[in-house]
Design an enzyme around this catalytic site. Sequence first.
Site, PDB file in Angstrom:
ATOM      1  N   ARG A  55     -10.703  17.952   0.555  1.00  0.00           N
ATOM      2  CA  ARG A  55     -10.199  16.907  -0.302  1.00  0.00           C
ATOM      3  C   ARG A  55      -9.876  18.042  -1.123  1.00  0.00           C
ATOM      4  NH1 ARG A  55      -7.068  12.731   1.507  1.00  0.00           N
ATOM      5  NH2 ARG A  55      -9.723  11.790   2.768  1.00  0.00           N
ATOM      6  N   CYS A  99      -3.321  11.628   9.613  1.00  0.00           N
ATOM      7  CA  CYS A  99      -2.765  12.348   9.487  1.00  0.00           C
ATOM      8  C   CYS A  99      -2.427  13.974   9.934  1.00  0.00           C
ATOM      9  CB  CYS A  99      -1.923  11.473   7.378  1.00  0.00           C
ATOM     10  SG  CYS A  99      -4.189  11.776   7.166  1.00  0.00           S
ATOM     11  N   GLY A 155       0.481  -1.807   0.147  1.00  0.00           N
ATOM     12  CA  GLY A 155      -0.464  -0.159   0.440  1.00  0.00           C
ATOM     13  C   GLY A 155       0.671   1.209  -0.083  1.00  0.00           C
ATOM     14  N   GLY A 157      -3.836  10.227   0.811  1.00  0.00           N
ATOM     15  CA  GLY A 157      -4.880  10.055   2.182  1.00  0.00           C
ATOM     16  C   GLY A 157      -5.146   8.956   1.921  1.00  0.00           C
ATOM     17  N   ASN A 186       1.754  13.651   4.109  1.00  0.00           N
ATOM     18  CA  ASN A 186       0.955  12.925   4.539  1.00  0.00           C
ATOM     19  C   ASN A 186       1.043  11.269   4.349  1.00  0.00           C
ATOM     20  OD1 ASN A 186       0.125  13.769   1.669  1.00  0.00           O
ATOM     21  ND2 ASN A 186      -1.533  11.703   2.282  1.00  0.00           N
ATOM     22  N   HIS A 194      -0.158  17.073   2.695  1.00  0.00           N
ATOM     23  CA  HIS A 194      -2.277  17.993   2.728  1.00  0.00           C
ATOM     24  C   HIS A 194      -1.323  19.027   4.043  1.00  0.00           C
ATOM     25  CE1 HIS A 194      -3.743  13.810   3.271  1.00  0.00           C
ATOM     26  NE2 HIS A 194      -3.527  13.626   4.373  1.00  0.00           N
ATOM     27  N   ARG A 198      -4.403 -11.842  -1.643  1.00  0.00           N
ATOM     28  CA  ARG A 198      -4.130 -11.192  -3.455  1.00  0.00           C
ATOM     29  C   ARG A 198      -2.055 -11.016  -3.603  1.00  0.00           C
ATOM     30  NH1 ARG A 198      -8.266  -8.692  -1.255  1.00  0.00           N
ATOM     31  NH2 ARG A 198      -6.948  -6.968  -0.463  1.00  0.00           N
ATOM     32  N   SER A 199      -1.391 -10.485  -3.078  1.00  0.00           N
ATOM     33  CA  SER A 199      -0.466 -10.135  -2.856  1.00  0.00           C
ATOM     34  C   SER A 199       0.905 -11.323  -2.925  1.00  0.00           C
ATOM     35  CB  SER A 199       0.066  -8.601  -2.213  1.00  0.00           C
ATOM     36  OG  SER A 199      -0.640  -7.610  -2.487  1.00  0.00           O
TER      37      SER A 199
HETATM   38  N1  LIG Z   1      -2.776   7.116   3.720  1.00  0.00           N
HETATM   39  C1  LIG Z   1      -2.005   7.882   4.288  1.00  0.00           C
HETATM   40  O1  LIG Z   1      -1.802   9.181   4.684  1.00  0.00           O
HETATM   41  C2  LIG Z   1      -2.330   7.720   5.701  1.00  0.00           C
HETATM   42  C3  LIG Z   1      -2.266   8.411   6.950  1.00  0.00           C
HETATM   43  C4  LIG Z   1      -2.632   7.962   8.018  1.00  0.00           C
HETATM   44  C5  LIG Z   1      -2.819   6.713   8.174  1.00  0.00           C
HETATM   45  N2  LIG Z   1      -3.074   5.800   7.061  1.00  0.00           N
HETATM   46  C6  LIG Z   1      -3.842   4.732   7.623  1.00  0.00           C
HETATM   47  O2  LIG Z   1      -2.749   3.682   6.868  1.00  0.00           O
HETATM   48  C7  LIG Z   1      -3.969   2.499   6.408  1.00  0.00           C
HETATM   49  C8  LIG Z   1      -3.392   1.975   5.278  1.00  0.00           C
HETATM   50  O3  LIG Z   1      -3.179   3.361   4.336  1.00  0.00           O
HETATM   51  P1  LIG Z   1      -2.430   3.467   2.716  1.00  0.00           P
HETATM   52  O4  LIG Z   1      -3.177   4.350   2.247  1.00  0.00           O
HETATM   53  O5  LIG Z   1      -1.186   2.787   2.741  1.00  0.00           O
HETATM   54  O6  LIG Z   1      -3.639   2.259   2.171  1.00  0.00           O
HETATM   55  P2  LIG Z   1      -3.702   1.379   0.200  1.00  0.00           P
HETATM   56  O7  LIG Z   1      -2.227   1.990  -0.048  1.00  0.00           O
HETATM   57  O8  LIG Z   1      -4.920   1.213  -0.008  1.00  0.00           O
HETATM   58  O9  LIG Z   1      -3.054  -0.074   1.068  1.00  0.00           O
HETATM   59  C9  LIG Z   1      -3.763  -1.118   1.328  1.00  0.00           C
HETATM   60  C10 LIG Z   1      -2.866  -1.786   1.928  1.00  0.00           C
HETATM   61  O10 LIG Z   1      -3.815  -3.004   3.364  1.00  0.00           O
HETATM   62  C11 LIG Z   1      -3.571  -4.172   2.448  1.00  0.00           C
HETATM   63  N3  LIG Z   1      -3.996  -5.132   3.469  1.00  0.00           N
HETATM   64  C12 LIG Z   1      -5.658  -4.716   3.034  1.00  0.00           C
HETATM   65  N4  LIG Z   1      -6.302  -6.372   3.472  1.00  0.00           N
HETATM   66  C13 LIG Z   1      -5.792  -6.486   4.097  1.00  0.00           C
HETATM   67  C14 LIG Z   1      -6.175  -7.467   4.840  1.00  0.00           C
HETATM   68  N5  LIG Z   1      -7.205  -8.444   4.332  1.00  0.00           N
HETATM   69  N6  LIG Z   1      -4.735  -8.629   4.909  1.00  0.00           N
HETATM   70  C15 LIG Z   1      -3.286  -8.009   5.244  1.00  0.00           C
HETATM   71  N7  LIG Z   1      -3.702  -6.934   4.572  1.00  0.00           N
HETATM   72  C16 LIG Z   1      -4.331  -6.317   3.801  1.00  0.00           C
HETATM   73  C17 LIG Z   1      -3.074  -4.080   0.712  1.00  0.00           C
HETATM   74  O11 LIG Z   1      -2.427  -5.255   0.388  1.00  0.00           O
HETATM   75  P3  LIG Z   1      -2.820  -5.964  -0.942  1.00  0.00           P
HETATM   76  O12 LIG Z   1      -2.170  -5.020  -1.452  1.00  0.00           O
HETATM   77  O13 LIG Z   1      -2.776  -7.424  -0.972  1.00  0.00           O
HETATM   78  O14 LIG Z   1      -4.564  -5.626  -1.409  1.00  0.00           O
HETATM   79  C18 LIG Z   1      -2.491  -3.231   1.186  1.00  0.00           C
HETATM   80  O15 LIG Z   1      -1.158  -3.595   1.224  1.00  0.00           O
HETATM   81  C19 LIG Z   1      -5.050   3.058   6.308  1.00  0.00           C
HETATM   82  O16 LIG Z   1      -5.534   2.243   7.483  1.00  0.00           O
HETATM   83  C20 LIG Z   1      -4.837   4.171   6.918  1.00  0.00           C
HETATM   84  O17 LIG Z   1      -6.067   4.824   6.814  1.00  0.00           O
HETATM   85  C21 LIG Z   1      -3.125   6.506   5.699  1.00  0.00           C
END
Ligand SMILES: NC(=O)c1ccc[n+]([C@@H]2O[C@H](COP(=O)([O-])OP(=O)(O)OC[C@H]3O[C@@H](n4cnc5c(N)ncnc54)[C@H](OP(=O)(O)O)[C@@H]3O)[C@@H](O)[C@H]2O)c1
Length: 342
Positions: free
Chosen positions: A235, A130, A12, A161, A315, A242, A39-40
């Site tokens: 957004r 974030c 992710g 985000g 972020n 951000h 999936r990965s």
């Molecule tokens: N982006 C930000 O700025 C930010 C900031 C603070 C906190 N966060 C938090 O961090 C988390 C991830 O955000 P992101 O932006 O990185 O999301 P993302 O790009 O959608 O990535 C999600 C990740 O979670 C994995 N995943 C999903 N379902 C899973 C499962 N059942 N078992 C194991 N792995 C699983 C996915 O793996 P696959 O590729 O295999 O599906 C992928 O590696 C969220 O809780 C988000 O709220 C994000």
Amino acid sequence: MGLRVAVVGATGNVGREMLAILDELQFPADEVAAVASRRSLGREVSFGDRTLKCQALEDFNFAGWDLCLMSAGGTVSKVWSPKIAAQGCIVIDNSSAWRMDPDVPLVVPEVNAHALDGARKKGIVANPNCSTAQLVVALKPLHDAATITRVVVSTYQSVSGTGREAMDELWGQTKGIFVNDKPSPVVYPKQIAFNVIPHGGDFMEDGYTTEEWKMTVETKKILDPKIKLTATSVRVPVFVGHSEAVHCEFERPISAEEARELLREAPGVVVIDKREDGGYATPVECAGEFGVYVSRLREDPTVDNGLAFWVVADNLRKGAALNAVQIAQEMIERGLFAKQIA
Ligand SMILES: NC(=O)c1ccc[n+]([C@@H]2O[C@H](COP(=O)([O-])OP(=O)(O)OC[C@H]3O[C@@H](n4cnc5c(N)ncnc54)[C@H](OP(=O)(O)O)[C@@H]3O)[C@@H](O)[C@H]2O)c1
């Protein structure tokens, strides 16, 4: 001797950034594992100049691992973090699942590293939202000096985000508009390309959204429960970084000059504040950086002891992955891992 570190959500946005930062900061890891969903399985992700093959969370044995950097969303974290912690592996979680749990420290190391002393209660430490993380880094030195009573903040949040799919949606819609394709929103409820959306998270009964509510309650937990904070989350069509327009009220007067000096000395803060064209930070320059950038400092004459400013940060870094790795570094400093790290 170093730690054995598992990055869950390694494919992710945040997970990939975690791997990059572990490498950039030369984090003392003896071994790093990339974990994601089934999936990965077998997919390769970069870790410095190496690649790691992803393993599936369901099949991964956390026994003997010291640290889990978890960024796989709240649903996965609710189920898995306690199981992982029960095996003696400290979880630093990026989702909102554990942030308000009284037995889970919610930490931004520049602000409340002392809260980490409670990390072993549940074996889980929470990373804030974030928008909260970058905000409290900027608020902390000002609060210490003049005691903040109230904050009004409007965010300008990038699509990263929301995750990878949201970045693809902005990219797809932007390209599509040039060839007259009608945007079909999927991740966001309205078109995000060439638009702004005053909505993050879910609507609550009082009209605020969960993204706004998180900033209020998390700022109280990290910095001071007495601070009143009202937020509007927006957004914007920016990929990474951000921004926040912040208005603060204090118990005593604080000049823009005094605030600038305090912020210049504060850990994690970079002040870019020339009162001229381009003399301020924007998300494009802050993407890929570690700092929290503060600009446009000025007194707000419409309230007693008011100050207004602009805060920008990456972020995915200070808002997520960097903060998580800094928490782990601080835990090493405090001897909070079962193992002595040399
Ligand atoms: N982006 C930000 O700025 C930010 C900031 C603070 C906190 N966060 C938090 O961090 C988390 C991830 O955000 P992101 O932006 O990185 O999301 P993302 O790009 O959608 O990535 C999600 C990740 O979670 C994995 N995943 C999903 N379902 C899973 C499962 N059942 N078992 C194991 N792995 C699983 C996915 O793996 P696959 O590729 O295999 O599906 C992928 O590696 C969220 O809780 C988000 O709220 C994000």
